[in-house]
Structures are given as structure tokens and as C-alpha cells.
Design an enzyme around this catalytic site. Structure first.
Site, PDB file in Angstrom:
ATOM      1  N   HIS A 203     -61.301 -20.097 -27.437  1.00  0.00           N
ATOM      2  CA  HIS A 203     -62.363 -19.505 -28.256  1.00  0.00           C
ATOM      3  C   HIS A 203     -62.406 -20.021 -29.691  1.00  0.00           C
ATOM      4  CE1 HIS A 203     -59.086 -16.783 -29.493  1.00  0.00           C
ATOM      5  NE2 HIS A 203     -59.763 -16.639 -30.611  1.00  0.00           N
TER       6      HIS A 203
HETATM    7  C1  UD1 Z   1     -63.084 -13.513 -33.668  1.00  0.00           C
HETATM    8  C2  UD1 Z   1     -62.210 -13.829 -34.868  1.00  0.00           C
HETATM    9  C3  UD1 Z   1     -61.008 -14.657 -34.422  1.00  0.00           C
HETATM   10  C4  UD1 Z   1     -60.277 -13.996 -33.278  1.00  0.00           C
HETATM   11  C5  UD1 Z   1     -61.234 -13.668 -32.153  1.00  0.00           C
HETATM   12  C6  UD1 Z   1     -60.523 -12.881 -31.089  1.00  0.00           C
HETATM   13  C7  UD1 Z   1     -63.383 -14.140 -37.016  1.00  0.00           C
HETATM   14  C8  UD1 Z   1     -63.846 -15.127 -38.010  1.00  0.00           C
HETATM   15  N1  UD1 Z   1     -62.929 -14.638 -35.863  1.00  0.00           N
HETATM   16  O1  UD1 Z   1     -63.596 -14.757 -33.185  1.00  0.00           O
HETATM   17  O2  UD1 Z   1     -60.114 -14.785 -35.506  1.00  0.00           O
HETATM   18  O3  UD1 Z   1     -59.284 -14.873 -32.818  1.00  0.00           O
HETATM   19  O4  UD1 Z   1     -62.315 -12.866 -32.678  1.00  0.00           O
HETATM   20  O5  UD1 Z   1     -61.211 -12.873 -29.888  1.00  0.00           O
HETATM   21  O6  UD1 Z   1     -63.407 -12.952 -37.274  1.00  0.00           O
HETATM   22  N2  UD1 Z   1     -69.624 -12.066 -28.907  1.00  0.00           N
HETATM   23  C9  UD1 Z   1     -70.226 -11.400 -27.878  1.00  0.00           C
HETATM   24  N3  UD1 Z   1     -69.662 -10.220 -27.472  1.00  0.00           N
HETATM   25  C10 UD1 Z   1     -68.546  -9.704 -28.027  1.00  0.00           C
HETATM   26  C11 UD1 Z   1     -67.944 -10.407 -29.080  1.00  0.00           C
HETATM   27  C12 UD1 Z   1     -68.491 -11.598 -29.515  1.00  0.00           C
HETATM   28  O7  UD1 Z   1     -71.243 -11.833 -27.326  1.00  0.00           O
HETATM   29  O8  UD1 Z   1     -68.092  -8.634 -27.606  1.00  0.00           O
HETATM   30  C13 UD1 Z   1     -70.234 -13.313 -29.390  1.00  0.00           C
HETATM   31  C14 UD1 Z   1     -70.857 -13.098 -30.777  1.00  0.00           C
HETATM   32  O9  UD1 Z   1     -72.158 -12.645 -30.691  1.00  0.00           O
HETATM   33  C15 UD1 Z   1     -70.770 -14.477 -31.362  1.00  0.00           C
HETATM   34  C16 UD1 Z   1     -69.520 -15.083 -30.710  1.00  0.00           C
HETATM   35  O10 UD1 Z   1     -69.239 -14.298 -29.567  1.00  0.00           O
HETATM   36  O11 UD1 Z   1     -71.883 -15.259 -30.990  1.00  0.00           O
HETATM   37  C17 UD1 Z   1     -68.325 -15.103 -31.649  1.00  0.00           C
HETATM   38  O12 UD1 Z   1     -67.972 -13.784 -32.063  1.00  0.00           O
HETATM   39  P1  UD1 Z   1     -67.218 -13.523 -33.475  1.00  0.00           P
HETATM   40  O13 UD1 Z   1     -66.745 -12.139 -33.519  1.00  0.00           O
HETATM   41  O14 UD1 Z   1     -68.049 -14.032 -34.587  1.00  0.00           O
HETATM   42  O15 UD1 Z   1     -66.015 -14.518 -33.442  1.00  0.00           O
HETATM   43  P2  UD1 Z   1     -64.920 -14.800 -32.315  1.00  0.00           P
HETATM   44  O16 UD1 Z   1     -65.062 -16.200 -31.862  1.00  0.00           O
HETATM   45  O17 UD1 Z   1     -64.964 -13.708 -31.311  1.00  0.00           O
HETATM   46  N1  UDP Z   2     -56.768 -10.669 -23.622  1.00  0.00           N
HETATM   47  C1  UDP Z   2     -57.332  -9.749 -22.763  1.00  0.00           C
HETATM   48  N2  UDP Z   2     -58.230 -10.200 -21.823  1.00  0.00           N
HETATM   49  C2  UDP Z   2     -58.583 -11.502 -21.715  1.00  0.00           C
HETATM   50  C3  UDP Z   2     -58.012 -12.434 -22.612  1.00  0.00           C
HETATM   51  C4  UDP Z   2     -57.118 -11.977 -23.563  1.00  0.00           C
HETATM   52  O1  UDP Z   2     -57.027  -8.553 -22.822  1.00  0.00           O
HETATM   53  O2  UDP Z   2     -59.399 -11.845 -20.841  1.00  0.00           O
HETATM   54  C5  UDP Z   2     -55.810 -10.200 -24.646  1.00  0.00           C
HETATM   55  C6  UDP Z   2     -54.469 -10.903 -24.618  1.00  0.00           C
HETATM   56  O3  UDP Z   2     -53.575 -10.224 -23.756  1.00  0.00           O
HETATM   57  C7  UDP Z   2     -54.014 -10.851 -26.062  1.00  0.00           C
HETATM   58  C8  UDP Z   2     -55.308 -10.798 -26.859  1.00  0.00           C
HETATM   59  O4  UDP Z   2     -56.352 -10.519 -25.915  1.00  0.00           O
HETATM   60  O5  UDP Z   2     -53.278  -9.669 -26.324  1.00  0.00           O
HETATM   61  C9  UDP Z   2     -55.587 -12.089 -27.566  1.00  0.00           C
HETATM   62  O6  UDP Z   2     -56.839 -12.007 -28.173  1.00  0.00           O
HETATM   63  P1  UDP Z   2     -57.761 -13.261 -28.474  1.00  0.00           P
HETATM   64  O7  UDP Z   2     -57.292 -14.432 -27.698  1.00  0.00           O
HETATM   65  O8  UDP Z   2     -59.160 -12.806 -28.283  1.00  0.00           O
HETATM   66  O9  UDP Z   2     -57.586 -13.465 -30.043  1.00  0.00           O
HETATM   67  P2  UDP Z   2     -56.466 -14.096 -30.983  1.00  0.00           P
HETATM   68  O10 UDP Z   2     -55.148 -13.526 -30.617  1.00  0.00           O
HETATM   69  O11 UDP Z   2     -56.545 -15.573 -30.849  1.00  0.00           O
HETATM   70  O12 UDP Z   2     -56.906 -13.689 -32.339  1.00  0.00           O
END
Ligand code: UD1
Ligand code: UDP
Length: 349
Positions: A203
């Protein structure tokens, strides 16, 4: 004390779970959800799996560009803080929800606890890197998950605010491993055999927002001998269009609940990821981890030889993944009984 725990993204709910349970025995804890992650599987499902009570305040911000998102969060958080007058704010990790909570609390002179303080990738192209640096420097209580993180904070002149507590995700996974094995049917649902499949998650912006990198990574992983289970993050799902011909060896599924996901990790042959939390879980579960990044904040996992960094832009790398072997032993990097240590410090405030 009246304490705001501010969360918004999946990994923050996972860090909140053990803390909230213990903290609310001693304090009036108010869970504030910014709404950054909003899909059922990314948010409510994780709350349910981990038995976290529903958020007391839900700001329902949702997605927009980072500037608008952080600004809207700050405006609504300011309103909530002025109305509720918390004595302490807790923020987690390095997302946009983290920096928004920290900046507003700092402006209102409310002391801040930063959980997972002191992480640095030294890569300013990551939005998270800026979020962390700012949050650390406006917080009063810096809970460092590792010795490296604690040393970084000291080197940045923050020693007097630093507490080496260990990583709270250790407690989440320990508290839930047995429950996951009892409740999750993911292995039979996907007809998997222990140690005969890989788990993949992606991601990070620099991997998924560049079509040439994303398609190259999927082509390489598709050449591994085993099937790869790929729970697709919503950010990544938006990028994998019909133009991609994803190998039949890669099974794309919806994001899993926490209990299903840690079960999937527990029986995998190896874990391939760009996630921070998943690198740690792979280590704790003693699974070989391949991190598709050029650097990591979790340097100890690499030093201990349980985590292999691979530049995803590299010409070919599937054979490197296939031949990666881990040692028999590993050091305890992330600590034990972390939640109790954190709550003891908070109780002394
Ligand atoms: C965010 C965090 C990142 C973290 C990750 C965990 C920031 C800058 N980034 O990244 O540090 O590692 O979460 O997963 O805060 N979206 C959906 N549904 C959801 C969530 C997101 O469709 O439930 C879509 C959003 O609309 C957007 C994209 O996913 O288009 C990215 O979402 P965003 O929360 O901006 O950043 P992440 O890549 O999820
Ligand atoms: N995780 C989850 N379901 C998934 C993928 C990840 O519950 O399909 C959990 C995983 O066990 C871990 C956390 O999400 O605890 C990691 O989050 P993510 O990779 O979204 O973000 P990051 O840690 O990189 O910020």
C-alpha cells in the site's frame, strides 16, 4: 484524567486495542475516530475483531487530498477538544490522523503522548516521515517501541521526553493469537496448506501509485512456486485496473479482519510486504519477511536477518525471495507487557 485516544487508520485501531482496555479502567478515555479509514473491513471489522468499543466521537472526515484531509481533521478535532477539555491526548504512529491530532493538541497546550515515537526512514518522500518528525517534536511523552527509536529521539534532543516502552503491537498479537486460531476459518476457506503459500500486502505510495512498479512487483511475485494470497488494500485496489494481467498464482482478496489476517500470517511460508506493522508481526510470528522497500524503520528485523529488503524497482527479484532463509534464533526486539508499562507512565502524569 479525561484522555482523548485519536485514531483513524487500520494500524491505529490495532495499537489502540490493548491500551484502551487498560486505560479505561483508570481514566475517562474518549475514543476519537477521524474517519480516515472507513470501509467496513478496514475499520468496523477491526474494532469488532479486537473488542474495541465503538468510537465515542466519529469525525467522519473520509478521503480527500492530504492538505484538505488534515485541515478538516484539525478543525473538527479543535472543536471536540475545546468542548470536551481533555487533560491528555494520545496519538499513534504516523498517519494524517496522527499529525492532525498532535498539531491541534499542541496549539491548545494539551500534553501529548505519542505511541510509536522515534521511527525514521530518512526518506522524506514518504508522507509518514514528515508526520512522525512533527508529531515527535510537539509531543511531551514519547513512547519508543525499540532501542533504535529511543536512540534516535535522544539524538534529536528529546531524551527527557523519551520512554523506551516496547511495541504495543506485541500485546495485541499475543492477546489475540489463541482467539484467532479458535475463531478463524481462513485457512480452510481458502483451501490452503501450512507453509505452502505466501502472503502479500502492498500500500505504500511509491509502490502502488506507479503502474510500472506495481505491475513489475506482481509479475515477480507471480513467478514464485507457491500460491500468493494478496488481501488488497483499498488504495491498491483503485490502482489495479483491468489492464493488469495478474498471474493466476496470485489470489487477490478483500482486506481481512485482524483475526483472519494473523491466522493467515501464522501458517504462511513467507510474508512479502511494504507495511510497517506486518514486518513486526512477521518477526513476532517467526516468519521470513521480504520487505519491498529500499529502507525500513524496523532496522533490527533486518540486522537479525529475519527481514530482507528488496528494492521493488530492481530488474528481477523473485529468485532472491525464493532463496531467502532465516536463522534459527532471534533476539527480543519489541519487548513484553508493553501496555502495562505505558499505562503506568500515564498514571503518573
Ligand atoms: C494510510 C497512512 C499510512 C498507513 C496506512 C495503513 C497516511 C498519510 N497514510 O495510508 O501511513 O500505513 O494508512 O493502512 O496517513 N480508502 C478507501 N477505503 C478505506 C481507506 C482508504 O477506499 O477504508 C482509499 C482512500 O479513499 C484513498 C486511498 O485508499 O483513495 C488511500 O487512503 P489514505 O488513508 O489516504 O492512505 P493509505 O494509503 O490508506
Ligand atoms: N491487517 C489486517 N488485515 C489485512 C491486512 C493487514 O488486519 O488484510 C493488519 C495487520 O495484521 C497489521 C496491520 O493491519 O496489524 C498493518 O496495517 P497496514 O499494513 O494497513 O499499515 P502500516 O502498519 O503499514 O501502517
Amino acid at each position: 484524567m479525561k484522555i482523548f485516544s485519536i485514531v483513524g487508520a487500520r494500524p491505529q485501531f490495532i495499537k489502540l486495542a490493548p491500551l484502551s482496555k487498560l486505560l479505561s479502567q483508570f481514566h475517562e478515555e474518549i475514543i476519537v475516530h477521524t474517519g480516515q479509514h472507513y470501509d467496513y473491513q478496514m475499520s468496523e471489522r477491526i474494532f469488532k475483531d479486537l473488542g474495541i468499543r465503538s468510537p465515542d466521537i466519529h469525525l467522519e472526515i473520509g478521503h480527500s487530498n492530504a492538505t484538505v484531509q488534515i485541515t478538516e481533521m484539525m478543525l473538527k478535532l479543535e472543536e471536540a477538544m475545546i468542548e470536551q477539555k481533555p487533560d491528555l491526548i494520545i496519538v499513534f504512529g504516523d498517519t494524517n490522523s496522527t499529525i492532525a491530532g498532535a498539531l491541534i493538541a499542541a496549539k491548545l497546550c494539551i500534553p501529548i503522548v505519542h505511541i510509536e515515537a522515534g521511527l525514521r526512514s530518512y526518506n522524506r518522500n514518504m508522507p509518514e516521515e514528515v508526520n512522525r518528525i512533527v508529531t515527535d517534536h510537539v509531543s511531551r511523552f514519547l513512547f519508543a517501541p525499540t532501542k533504535t527509536a529511543s536512540d534516535i529521539l535522544k539524538n534529536e534532543g528529546l531524551e527527557e521526553f523519551t520512554f523506551l516502552t516496547g511495541d504495543i503491537m506485541v500485546d495485541t498479537i499475543r492477546n489475540n493469537s489463541k482467539i484467532a486460531l479458535e475463531k478463524s476459518n481462513i485457512i480452510s476457506d481458502l483451501s490452503l496448506t501450512e507453509n505452502h503459500y505466501n502472503v502479500l500486502t502492498l500500500h505504500r505510495n511509491y509502490n502502488v501509485d506507479h503502474p510500472e512498479i506495481l505491475s513489475h512487483v506482481l509479475d515477480e511475485i507471480g513467478q514464485l512456486d507457491e500460491i500468493t494470497i494478496f488481501p488488497v488494500h483499498p488504495r491498491t485496489k483503485k490502482k489495479i485496473t483491468d489492464e493488469y494481467s495478474v498471474s493466476k498464482n496470485i489470489q487477490m482478496i478483500e482486506p481481512l479482519g485482524y483475526l483472519d489476517f494473523i491466522t493467515l500470517e501464522s501458517f504462511a511460508k513467507r510474508i512479502i510486504t511494504d507495511s510497517g506493522g506486518i514486518q513486526k508481526e512477521a518477526y513476532i510470528l517467526k516468519k521470513p519477511c521480504i520487505t519491498l522497500r529500499t529502507e525500513t524503520e524496523w532496522v533490527e528485523t533486518v540486522e537479525e536477518k529475519w527481514n530482507l529488503l528488496i528494492n521493488p524497482g530492481k530488474q528481477t527479484f523473485f529468485e532472491e525471495i525464493a532463496s531467502f532463509k532465516v536463522p534459527e534464533n532471534q533476539a527480543n526486539i519489541f519487548g513484553e507487557n508493553v501496555t502495562i508499562k505505558m499505562v503506568e507512565i500515564i498514571n503518573e502524569i
